[in-house]
Design a protein around this motif. Sequence first.
Motif, PDB file in Angstrom:
ATOM      1  N   MET A  20       0.828  -1.208   0.000  1.00 22.91           N
ATOM      2  CA  MET A  20       0.000   0.000   0.000  1.00 22.91           C
ATOM      3  C   MET A  20       0.865   1.261   0.000  1.00 22.91           C
ATOM      4  O   MET A  20       0.511   2.265  -0.631  1.00 22.91           O
ATOM      5  CB  MET A  20      -0.943  -0.019   1.210  1.00 22.91           C
ATOM      6  N   TRP A  21       1.981   1.211   0.705  1.00 21.27           N
ATOM      7  CA  TRP A  21       2.914   2.339   0.708  1.00 21.27           C
ATOM      8  C   TRP A  21       3.442   2.581  -0.707  1.00 21.27           C
ATOM      9  O   TRP A  21       3.436   3.709  -1.211  1.00 21.27           O
ATOM     10  CB  TRP A  21       4.057   2.027   1.668  1.00 21.27           C
ATOM     11  N   ASN A  22       3.853   1.516  -1.371  1.00 22.42           N
ATOM     12  CA  ASN A  22       4.335   1.643  -2.753  1.00 22.42           C
ATOM     13  C   ASN A  22       3.240   2.174  -3.673  1.00 22.42           C
ATOM     14  O   ASN A  22       3.494   2.952  -4.603  1.00 22.42           O
ATOM     15  CB  ASN A  22       4.843   0.295  -3.264  1.00 22.42           C
ATOM     16  N   ARG A  23       2.030   1.737  -3.412  1.00 24.82           N
ATOM     17  CA  ARG A  23       0.902   2.195  -4.225  1.00 24.82           C
ATOM     18  C   ARG A  23       0.699   3.708  -4.054  1.00 24.82           C
ATOM     19  O   ARG A  23       0.420   4.420  -5.037  1.00 24.82           O
ATOM     20  CB  ARG A  23      -0.350   1.436  -3.814  1.00 24.82           C
ATOM     21  N   LEU A  24       0.840   4.195  -2.828  1.00 23.25           N
ATOM     22  CA  LEU A  24       0.711   5.631  -2.599  1.00 23.25           C
ATOM     23  C   LEU A  24       1.763   6.410  -3.378  1.00 23.25           C
ATOM     24  O   LEU A  24       1.492   7.483  -3.926  1.00 23.25           O
ATOM     25  CB  LEU A  24       0.834   5.949  -1.107  1.00 23.25           C
ATOM     26  N   LEU A  25       2.986   5.869  -3.422  1.00 27.19           N
ATOM     27  CA  LEU A  25       4.046   6.518  -4.193  1.00 27.19           C
ATOM     28  C   LEU A  25       3.685   6.575  -5.677  1.00 27.19           C
ATOM     29  O   LEU A  25       3.957   7.566  -6.360  1.00 27.19           O
ATOM     30  CB  LEU A  25       5.373   5.782  -3.992  1.00 27.19           C
ATOM     31  N   SER A  26       3.050   5.516  -6.176  1.00 29.31           N
ATOM     32  CA  SER A  26       2.614   5.512  -7.579  1.00 29.31           C
ATOM     33  C   SER A  26       1.501   6.524  -7.808  1.00 29.31           C
ATOM     34  O   SER A  26       1.457   7.205  -8.849  1.00 29.31           O
ATOM     35  CB  SER A  26       2.130   4.114  -7.970  1.00 29.31           C
ATOM     36  N   VAL A  27       0.610   6.637  -6.830  1.00 30.98           N
ATOM     37  CA  VAL A  27      -0.508   7.574  -6.945  1.00 30.98           C
ATOM     38  C   VAL A  27       0.007   9.011  -7.056  1.00 30.98           C
ATOM     39  O   VAL A  27      -0.428   9.780  -7.927  1.00 30.98           O
ATOM     40  CB  VAL A  27      -1.459   7.432  -5.739  1.00 30.98           C
ATOM     41  N   VAL A  28       0.949   9.398  -6.184  1.00 29.55           N
ATOM     42  CA  VAL A  28       1.423  10.785  -6.224  1.00 29.55           C
ATOM     43  C   VAL A  28       2.284  11.043  -7.459  1.00 29.55           C
ATOM     44  O   VAL A  28       2.343  12.181  -7.945  1.00 29.55           O
ATOM     45  CB  VAL A  28       2.180  11.163  -4.936  1.00 29.55           C
ATOM     46  N   GLU A  29       2.944  10.016  -7.978  1.00 26.74           N
ATOM     47  CA  GLU A  29       3.701  10.225  -9.211  1.00 26.74           C
ATOM     48  C   GLU A  29       2.753  10.476 -10.381  1.00 26.74           C
ATOM     49  O   GLU A  29       3.017  11.331 -11.239  1.00 26.74           O
ATOM     50  CB  GLU A  29       4.596   9.024  -9.494  1.00 26.74           C
ATOM     51  N   GLU A  30       1.631   9.765 -10.413  1.00 26.94           N
ATOM     52  CA  GLU A  30       0.642  10.030 -11.456  1.00 26.94           C
ATOM     53  C   GLU A  30       0.032  11.419 -11.267  1.00 26.94           C
ATOM     54  O   GLU A  30      -0.252  12.128 -12.249  1.00 26.94           O
ATOM     55  CB  GLU A  30      -0.454   8.969 -11.445  1.00 26.94           C
TER      56      GLU A  30
END
Length: 576
Positions: A20-30
């Motif tokens: 989920m932490w990695n997913r958040l990083l992907s979300v903010v990069e998008e």
Amino acid sequence: MSASSAAGDTALANIRLQIMWNRLLSVVEEQAQTLIRTAFSTSVREAGDLSAGVFDAKGRMLAQAVTGTPGHVNAMAASVGHFLARFPLESMVEGDVFVTNDPWLGTGHLHDFTVVTPTFLDGRPVALFAATSHVVDVGGIGFGPDGRQVYEEGIYLPIMHLAQAGRMNESLLAIVRSNVREPIQVEGDLYSLAACNETGCRRLIAMMREFGLTDLDHVAEHIITQSREAMLAAIRALPAGVYENSMRVDGYERPVDLVCRLSVGDDGITIDFAGTSPVSGYGINVPLTYTDAYASFGVRCIVGGDIPNNWGSLDPIRVDAPAGSILNAPHPCGVAARHVIGQMLPDVVLGCLEQAIPGGTPAEGSSSLWNPTLMGGHGVVDADYGAATPFAMTIFHTGGTGARVGKDGLSATAFPSGVRNTPVEINETISPLVFWRKEYRTDSGGAGRHRGGTGQVMEISHRENAPFSVGAMFDRCAHPARGRQGGGPGGNGAVRTQNGLTLRPKGRQTVPAGDCLVLETPGGGGLGDAKARPVAMVAEDVRNGIVTPQAARDAYGVVVDVHGTVDEAATKALRG
């Protein structure tokens, strides 16, 4: 339940949290990529002068996009709390979007707009997204250091609604359009900030539904706790103690001394800028939020660099500067060009850390950006502009970085800001300017075992043979970047015209019609004894036009011709 079964469940839970932490990083990069792709200003679209991040319901930053500048990201990490103080989360409704460009509550000057958007899941606010970008113009006297107070520097928006319950604040947009020189670009950038936050909100809700989350509380505590503990462990690996460093830079009306005292202890790092010069009478002053951002970034360059940047990893770094100093300038000081001083701070902090980790930090670099505002039109030049095409444009360029540990410095590379140079082709498309020359600046990198990065030379003229103004915000012209461990200083910067007119490093000035602006950006300092640099590397620098044969002989003790052919006997005699 057996111990092994419990341990297995814990391991799976931790893996789930990491996903989920990695997913958040992907979300903010998008989120950040949406901002870049929809932005109107070249400073965002081409240079990447922006930030994007997601925050929990308490206003703590959980993740930031890789894309973005430390000044925006680290300052924005604190600014969301100011939004919540003005508009508590429980008062927000779906479709609300908030905005400010208050330098003391945002990222340090009026040209940066910060937009915050609450995220709702099934009617409840669960998070906030924030983004910042540098807009092309905010009115006033234009982007530059000439303002004596912030009131002169442009339109000043307190924290307020950009949109309320899904309806854009048309009154605000009308006021903004009426106060800036590039209304379409500025309004477009405000929409792009709102759009990128909306992208973040949608992606976060999709993630929460996928993982069956009703809030981010558990994930947030995991991210912040793990990051804080990892950062404290990295700090505790340093030798405890107090380390001091100072650096003199050009300033505006007088030189500026940046004085730093860095204390390393078990509870973190404290950075104190007591002894630093007082505020300037011009717009190079730095609000404390921007000082905090770049000073903490200087630490993160060396300590805990592999730990994601968030509230937890920033929390163990405490930054202070005396009120009334140039690094803690009170309202209403002029602050438009706060980056000229603020971006020097990582070099000051690294000078302290070099004492704690000898040989572990790079040499000083050109540091602050060379990003002049170029303008043409009635009243902005000290001459008749005639019927020439009016324009306003800020270009982003830089000098060389200091030599790195075990490597040469990077040439024409923005450190610490991390923005990209704006392409000549884009600049010529959106303005009546011609860029006749843009190349590395020979002999500007400081000599050393590892050479400093080189600056660059640019020559710019008006296509319509009209005068144009340059809002100069340059440093390292009188006080170049210093080398380390015996390395030489980088080359000084210079500003002039092709016809021999010497321009000041700071302030708005006019390039006469028919003349050509020449910018010579500074180089980075060298690292180590220049005579220890391998002869083959010196010869390659000469062959590539980075170093002249004369400098190769004088600084490196290498006798070489313009083609890179070395006179071995003469070199051996010089080097002993």
